[in-house]
Design an enzyme around this catalytic site. Structure first.
Site, PDB file in Angstrom:
ATOM      1  N   GLU A 125      32.599  39.800  27.624  1.00 56.52           N
ATOM      2  CA  GLU A 125      32.026  39.226  28.841  1.00 56.52           C
ATOM      3  C   GLU A 125      31.523  40.363  29.735  1.00 56.52           C
ATOM      4  OE1 GLU A 125      34.756  37.369  31.647  1.00 56.52           O
ATOM      5  OE2 GLU A 125      33.443  35.622  31.696  1.00 56.52           O
ATOM      6  N   CYS A 184      31.427  32.320  34.780  1.00 57.04           N
ATOM      7  CA  CYS A 184      32.191  32.212  33.540  1.00 57.04           C
ATOM      8  C   CYS A 184      31.482  31.371  32.493  1.00 57.04           C
ATOM      9  CB  CYS A 184      33.538  31.594  33.870  1.00 57.04           C
ATOM     10  SG  CYS A 184      33.377  30.078  34.825  1.00 57.04           S
ATOM     11  N   GLU A 204      41.696  28.894  33.795  1.00 58.82           N
ATOM     12  CA  GLU A 204      40.236  28.843  33.641  1.00 58.82           C
ATOM     13  C   GLU A 204      39.781  30.283  33.493  1.00 58.82           C
ATOM     14  OE1 GLU A 204      38.336  26.277  33.390  1.00 58.82           O
ATOM     15  OE2 GLU A 204      39.849  24.766  33.848  1.00 58.82           O
ATOM     16  N   LYS A 236      46.484  32.389  46.735  1.00 60.21           N
ATOM     17  CA  LYS A 236      46.269  33.835  46.774  1.00 60.21           C
ATOM     18  C   LYS A 236      44.829  34.081  46.321  1.00 60.21           C
ATOM     19  CE  LYS A 236      46.165  37.279  44.669  1.00 60.21           C
ATOM     20  NZ  LYS A 236      44.944  38.137  44.579  1.00 60.21           N
TER      21      LYS A 236
HETATM   22  P1  NAD Z   1      40.844  38.948  37.526  1.00 63.52           P
HETATM   23  O1  NAD Z   1      41.516  38.245  36.406  1.00 63.52           O
HETATM   24  O2  NAD Z   1      40.858  40.413  37.530  1.00 63.52           O
HETATM   25  O3  NAD Z   1      41.490  38.501  38.930  1.00 63.52           O
HETATM   26  C1  NAD Z   1      41.572  37.149  39.303  1.00 63.52           C
HETATM   27  C2  NAD Z   1      42.687  36.970  40.324  1.00 63.52           C
HETATM   28  O4  NAD Z   1      43.951  37.287  39.724  1.00 63.52           O
HETATM   29  C3  NAD Z   1      42.590  37.869  41.554  1.00 63.52           C
HETATM   30  O5  NAD Z   1      42.971  37.113  42.678  1.00 63.52           O
HETATM   31  C4  NAD Z   1      43.603  38.967  41.271  1.00 63.52           C
HETATM   32  O6  NAD Z   1      44.120  39.579  42.441  1.00 63.52           O
HETATM   33  C5  NAD Z   1      44.678  38.199  40.537  1.00 63.52           C
HETATM   34  N1  NAD Z   1      45.505  39.002  39.613  1.00 63.52           N
HETATM   35  C6  NAD Z   1      45.155  40.115  38.936  1.00 63.52           C
HETATM   36  N2  NAD Z   1      46.173  40.512  38.136  1.00 63.52           N
HETATM   37  C7  NAD Z   1      47.154  39.587  38.291  1.00 63.52           C
HETATM   38  C8  NAD Z   1      48.435  39.396  37.690  1.00 63.52           C
HETATM   39  N3  NAD Z   1      48.906  40.235  36.760  1.00 63.52           N
HETATM   40  N4  NAD Z   1      49.183  38.335  38.072  1.00 63.52           N
HETATM   41  C9  NAD Z   1      48.711  37.458  38.976  1.00 63.52           C
HETATM   42  N5  NAD Z   1      47.505  37.578  39.587  1.00 63.52           N
HETATM   43  C10 NAD Z   1      46.731  38.622  39.229  1.00 63.52           C
HETATM   44  O7  NAD Z   1      39.368  38.357  37.542  1.00 63.52           O
HETATM   45  P2  NAD Z   1      38.128  38.802  38.435  1.00 63.52           P
HETATM   46  O8  NAD Z   1      37.574  40.058  37.898  1.00 63.52           O
HETATM   47  O9  NAD Z   1      38.498  38.725  39.857  1.00 63.52           O
HETATM   48  O10 NAD Z   1      37.109  37.574  38.127  1.00 63.52           O
HETATM   49  C11 NAD Z   1      36.245  37.540  37.059  1.00 63.52           C
HETATM   50  C12 NAD Z   1      36.807  36.741  35.896  1.00 63.52           C
HETATM   51  O11 NAD Z   1      37.062  35.383  36.288  1.00 63.52           O
HETATM   52  C13 NAD Z   1      35.830  36.643  34.760  1.00 63.52           C
HETATM   53  O12 NAD Z   1      36.479  36.908  33.544  1.00 63.52           O
HETATM   54  C14 NAD Z   1      35.353  35.204  34.801  1.00 63.52           C
HETATM   55  O13 NAD Z   1      34.898  34.690  33.579  1.00 63.52           O
HETATM   56  C15 NAD Z   1      36.554  34.499  35.280  1.00 63.52           C
HETATM   57  N6  NAD Z   1      36.189  33.183  35.862  1.00 63.52           N
HETATM   58  C16 NAD Z   1      36.468  32.048  35.153  1.00 63.52           C
HETATM   59  C17 NAD Z   1      36.096  30.799  35.641  1.00 63.52           C
HETATM   60  C18 NAD Z   1      36.402  29.516  34.901  1.00 63.52           C
HETATM   61  O14 NAD Z   1      36.343  28.453  35.500  1.00 63.52           O
HETATM   62  N7  NAD Z   1      36.721  29.561  33.621  1.00 63.52           N
HETATM   63  C19 NAD Z   1      35.430  30.706  36.860  1.00 63.52           C
HETATM   64  C20 NAD Z   1      35.153  31.877  37.549  1.00 63.52           C
HETATM   65  C21 NAD Z   1      35.550  33.118  37.038  1.00 63.52           C
END
Ligand code: NAD
Length: 513
Positions: A417, A318, A283, A209
């Site tokens: 962040e 991240c 992650e 997804k």
């Molecule tokens: P997000 O957590 O809002 O969304 C990530 C994904 O989760 C999306 O596909 C979203 O549709 C889905 N999602 C949202 N709510 C959900 C739920 N309750 N249950 C299941 N799925 C759900 O993150 P974002 O804003 O899209 O991305 C940015 C974040 O990702 C930042 O915090 C960044 O640090 C993190 N990130 C971490 C890494 C790592 O390797 N540690 C790498 C890249 C990004």
């Protein structure tokens, strides 16, 4: 202008109409114009995808496939990515504003490398290992009277003493099962590849997804999977938003969730997986520190800023070292060096080969970063560079590279962040305080140490509470090394043999011949 309009989800090896007509729009952050859409899949699509993945997991064609055969499929996927590199990179740049060269490097070649790495890792691998019983005769004598040792399970009542004679254990690594993969928009295909490749190498099946902002590139991945010849249902790709994500996490037929995203959503997912006792890797976010020691070469640090502190993608990374810790004696020098380095980076059209900083990914990201720029100013931080939109740019979600000086570690801009091209420079007195400030964070994902003495820098790195840290380098660790976080930055590891083991469950078959 490119245009992509998709109505189908990829389930059981075929593209089929999504169960509802809702769409997720693809909006180019450089132009603010919509250039395509994909289905906003619902619970029914997730149900169908999980059912297909479950059937595929039990299908002997996949269940009994040899690691070598799975490796070949992964290599084919890597080849297809190379062949489609221009299209994939252009779509991602249009979706999230990552400059084209970075899009190609991180998403196309980064994904292909991950497919190839896990193909090589599993090629020739045996999932069974025989371990002879190690207990010498008499080893259990002191415990012979204890109930739990008088009739060990599986020995038919044989005493522990005799287990030493001809007894052995077959330790078998079995695939976890159906894996739900959920990722964000910042490095969308690599984030999928680093989960999908080890999952497939291990013999799992998957439902992916992607993030709604980057749905179109996931459809290109589905086309590549179909072309590579994976058996139907082994990989299913369902575009959509949070509803689809929740349905995948809560689905009783999913054995594991591999998630990259924010810590807030990661915590919700961990709660849900805890309730159903699903395996989970997370992650999550970061607020990493770059520790500049007294003897650091500031030119070296400044030249690494685009990867170290902006993560190659306008700070939407991240692992970026966004808190820059400077010795008080060199504070002004560090602020000047960081500001000069960032002001020299070209901001503009992500398709222009000269651009280093493109737009941020979306209107939501733009608004979020603007909010933090206001918070920083209200908290009393000094704007040493930037602080708003770039001057003269009136279209697109652009934020000027920004340096906040006179920041202390309790300010929100130092704790939360921001996920944009915004750096904070914090003064420290003595190395112990530098380590204490680095560790005074909810997060623990990345970090860097800059010094003329790499051994001493390594000693400092050992004291930082984090999953990955560089000494005089700010890039990602190589593919054979684990990547992941501690504290609020997550659970589990990706890459390296450690990242492969996440998708396996050991089983011990104890046997006496
Ligand atoms: P997000 O957590 O809002 O969304 C990530 C994904 O989760 C999306 O596909 C979203 O549709 C889905 N999602 C949202 N709510 C959900 C739920 N309750 N249950 C299941 N799925 C759900 O993150 P974002 O804003 O899209 O991305 C940015 C974040 O990702 C930042 O915090 C960044 O640090 C993190 N990130 C971490 C890494 C790592 O390797 N540690 C790498 C890249 C990004």
């Amino acid at each position: 202008m490119i245009s992509y309009e998709y109505n189908d989800v990829f389930i059981d090896g075929t593209f089929r109409r999504a169960s509802n007509t809702a769409q997720v729009p693809a909006i180019n952050p450089a132009t603010e114009l919509q250039f395509g859409f994909a289905p906003d899949a619902g619970v029914d699509d997730i149900d169908a995808a999980v059912a297909a993945a479950r059937r595929a997991f039990h299908n002997p064609d996949w269940r009994q496939s040899r690691p070598k055969e799975r490796a070949e499929l992964l290599r084919r996927l890597a080849e297809i990515f190379h062949a489609k590199q221009d299209e994939i990179a252009a779509v991602i740049t249009a979706e999230n504003g990552m400059v084209l060269s970075a899009s190609k490097a991180f998403n196309v070649f980064g994904s292909a490398l991950r497919f190839s790495y896990f193909a090589d890792l599993v090629d020739g691998w045996s999932n069974e290992e025989v371990r002879p019983a190690v207990a010498p005769p008499g080893a259990f004598a002191p415990l012979a009277g204890a109930n739990s040792f008088t009739a060990p399970v599986g020995t038919g009542g044989t005493s522990p003493d005799t287990m030493g004679k001809g007894a052995h254990t077959i330790v078998r690594q079995e695939p976890v099962g159906v894996v739900g993969i959920i990722v964000p928009w910042n490095v969308p295909l690599s984030s999928i590849a680093v989960k999908l490749a080890p999952a497939l190498a291990a013999g799992c099946t998957a439902v992916v997804k992607p993030s709604p902002e980057t749905s179109l590139d996931a459809v290109l991945l589905a086309e590549a999977v179909a072309e590579a010849g994976f058996p139907p249902g082994v990989v299913n790709i369902v575009t959509g938003g949070d509803t689809a994500g929740v349905a995948l996490v809560e689905h009783p037929d999913v054995n594991m969730i591999a998630f990259t995203g924010s810590s807030a959503v990661g915590r919700q997912i961990a709660r849900s997986c805890g309730q159903s006792l699903k395996k989970v890797t997370l992650e999550l976010g970061g607020k990493s520190a770059a520790i500049i020691l007294e003897d650091a070469d500031l030119d070296l640090f400044a030249s690494n800023l685009p990867t170290c502190s902006l993560g190659g993608y306008s700070g939407q990374s991240c692992r970026a070292s966004t808190r820059i810790l400077a010795p008080r004696s060199r504070y002004a020098e560090v602020v000047d060096a960081v500001s000069a380095a960032l002001s020299a980076l070209s901001v503009g059209d992500p398709l222009d080969p000269g651009t280093v900083i493109g737009p941020v990914a979306s209107k939501a990201q733009y608004d979020r970063i603007q909010r933090y720029l206001s918070i920083g100013k209200d908290e009393g931080a000094r704007v040493a560079l930037g602080g708003d939109r770039p001057i003269g740019v009136d279209r697109g979600y652009y934020i000027a590279p920004t340096v906040f000086a006179d920041v202390h570690n309790q300010m929100r801009i130092a704790r939360e962040e921001i996920f944009g091209p915004v750096l904070s420079v914090i003064a420290y007195d003595g190395e112990d305080e530098a380590v204490a400030i680095a560790n005074d964070s909810e997060y623990g994902l990345g970090g860097t140490v800059w010094t003329a003495d790499a051994d001493h820098g390594t000693d400092i790195a050992r004291r930082v509470e984090t999953g990955t840290i560089g000494v005089n380098t700010g890039g990602m660790p190589p593919l054979n090394s684990p990547f992941g976080g501690v504290k609020g930055s997550g659970l589990g590891r990706e890459m390296g043999p450690e990242g492969f083991m996440e998708y396996l469950v050991p089983k011990s078959i104890v046997r006496i011949d």
